[in-house]
Design a protein around this motif. Structure first.
Motif, mmCIF file in Angstrom:
data_model
loop_
_atom_site.group_PDB
_atom_site.id
_atom_site.type_symbol
_atom_site.label_atom_id
_atom_site.label_comp_id
_atom_site.label_asym_id
_atom_site.label_seq_id
_atom_site.Cartn_x
_atom_site.Cartn_y
_atom_site.Cartn_z
ATOM 1 N N SER A 5 0.828 -1.211 0.000
ATOM 2 C CA SER A 5 0.000 0.000 0.000
ATOM 3 C C SER A 5 0.862 1.261 0.000
ATOM 4 O O SER A 5 0.557 2.226 -0.695
ATOM 5 C CB SER A 5 -0.926 0.009 1.215
ATOM 6 O OG SER A 5 -1.788 -1.081 1.183
ATOM 7 N N LEU A 6 1.935 1.242 0.776
ATOM 8 C CA LEU A 6 2.852 2.387 0.775
ATOM 9 C C LEU A 6 3.520 2.559 -0.583
ATOM 10 O O LEU A 6 3.706 3.693 -1.047
ATOM 11 C CB LEU A 6 3.904 2.228 1.875
ATOM 12 C CG LEU A 6 3.421 2.344 3.315
ATOM 13 C CD1 LEU A 6 4.578 2.113 4.282
ATOM 14 C CD2 LEU A 6 2.754 3.682 3.576
ATOM 15 N N LEU A 7 3.863 1.445 -1.222
ATOM 16 C CA LEU A 7 4.458 1.517 -2.560
ATOM 17 C C LEU A 7 3.456 2.051 -3.586
ATOM 18 O O LEU A 7 3.823 2.826 -4.473
ATOM 19 C CB LEU A 7 4.987 0.144 -2.988
ATOM 20 C CG LEU A 7 6.198 -0.364 -2.208
ATOM 21 C CD1 LEU A 7 6.519 -1.811 -2.595
ATOM 22 C CD2 LEU A 7 7.406 0.546 -2.428
ATOM 23 N N ILE A 8 2.197 1.652 -3.452
ATOM 24 C CA ILE A 8 1.154 2.191 -4.331
ATOM 25 C C ILE A 8 1.051 3.695 -4.138
ATOM 26 O O ILE A 8 1.008 4.455 -5.114
ATOM 27 C CB ILE A 8 -0.199 1.493 -4.066
ATOM 28 C CG1 ILE A 8 -0.161 0.045 -4.554
ATOM 29 C CG2 ILE A 8 -1.354 2.256 -4.716
ATOM 30 C CD1 ILE A 8 -1.336 -0.801 -4.111
ATOM 31 N N ALA A 9 1.017 4.132 -2.892
ATOM 32 C CA ALA A 9 0.939 5.573 -2.603
ATOM 33 C C ALA A 9 2.147 6.299 -3.191
ATOM 34 O O ALA A 9 1.996 7.345 -3.832
ATOM 35 C CB ALA A 9 0.845 5.810 -1.097
ATOM 36 N N ALA A 10 3.333 5.747 -3.002
ATOM 37 C CA ALA A 10 4.550 6.379 -3.534
ATOM 38 C C ALA A 10 4.499 6.454 -5.064
ATOM 39 O O ALA A 10 4.876 7.477 -5.650
ATOM 40 C CB ALA A 10 5.782 5.607 -3.075
#
Length: 177
Positions: A5-10
């Motif tokens: 999820s953090l990678l998607i946000a980034a």
């Protein structure tokens, strides 16, 4: 799933910032490029504008508030996403989109004191917006869909749940006597 999820946000933040760099480098502020047009009917255009306020230019000039509030919301959002890391993928992706949109516009506010907007949907008299705004709206819709249709944490108790609770209470009362 939290890290994903953090990678998607980034990734969404990177897309937002790259598009804004391209718009800033290739379109003068105030210029309009008609992208989809059918005769005299305009559907979609690129229109480079700047917004120092929030949506529809409300709170214009309140830069510190428009920086502070998203920081708090994004920190709380990441914390909530971490707490829900084993939850639904839809919930985590929607939170990632909300956070990405908030941070995408926050970067502009910190860097240039205003947000770069460029997407204009011509058939309606609607403000010019950007990719980060789309992330916020789609993320909010997906989160609402999750909460309304998929989240079981607020489900109503069934008759068997109520009976089980009553049995437990009766057993506890019998032990006290």
């Amino acid at each position: 799933m939290f890290v994903i999820s953090l990678l998607i946000a980034a990734g969404l933040i990177a897309v937002d910032q790259i598009i804004k760099i391209i718009v800033n480098a290739n379109l003068e502020i105030g210029s309009v490029v008609e992208v989809i047009k059918f005769g005299d009917f305009k559907l979609f255009s690129l229109n480079h504008v700047r917004n120092s306020g929030a949506a529809w230019s409300i709170m214009e000039g309140k830069t510190w508030f428009l920086i502070g509030l998203p920081v708090v919301i994004c920190v709380l959002g990441v914390y909530y996403m971490y707490r829900q890391r084993n939850s639904s993928k839809l919930q985590l992706v929607s939170l990632a989109m909300l956070i990405a949109g908030g941070l995408g516009n926050l970067i502009d506010r910190i860097r240039i004191k205003e947000v770069i907007d460029y997407i204009k949907f011509e058939p309606f008299k609607f403000p010019v917006f950007n990719f980060a705004d789309i992330c916020v709206v789609v993320g909010a819709i997906l989160f609402a869909v999750y909460i309304i249709f998929l989240d079981n944490s607020g489900k109503k108790a069934t008759e068997s749940d109520i009976a089980e609770t009553e049995d437990t209470a009766n057993t506890a009362e019998e032990k006290d006597e």
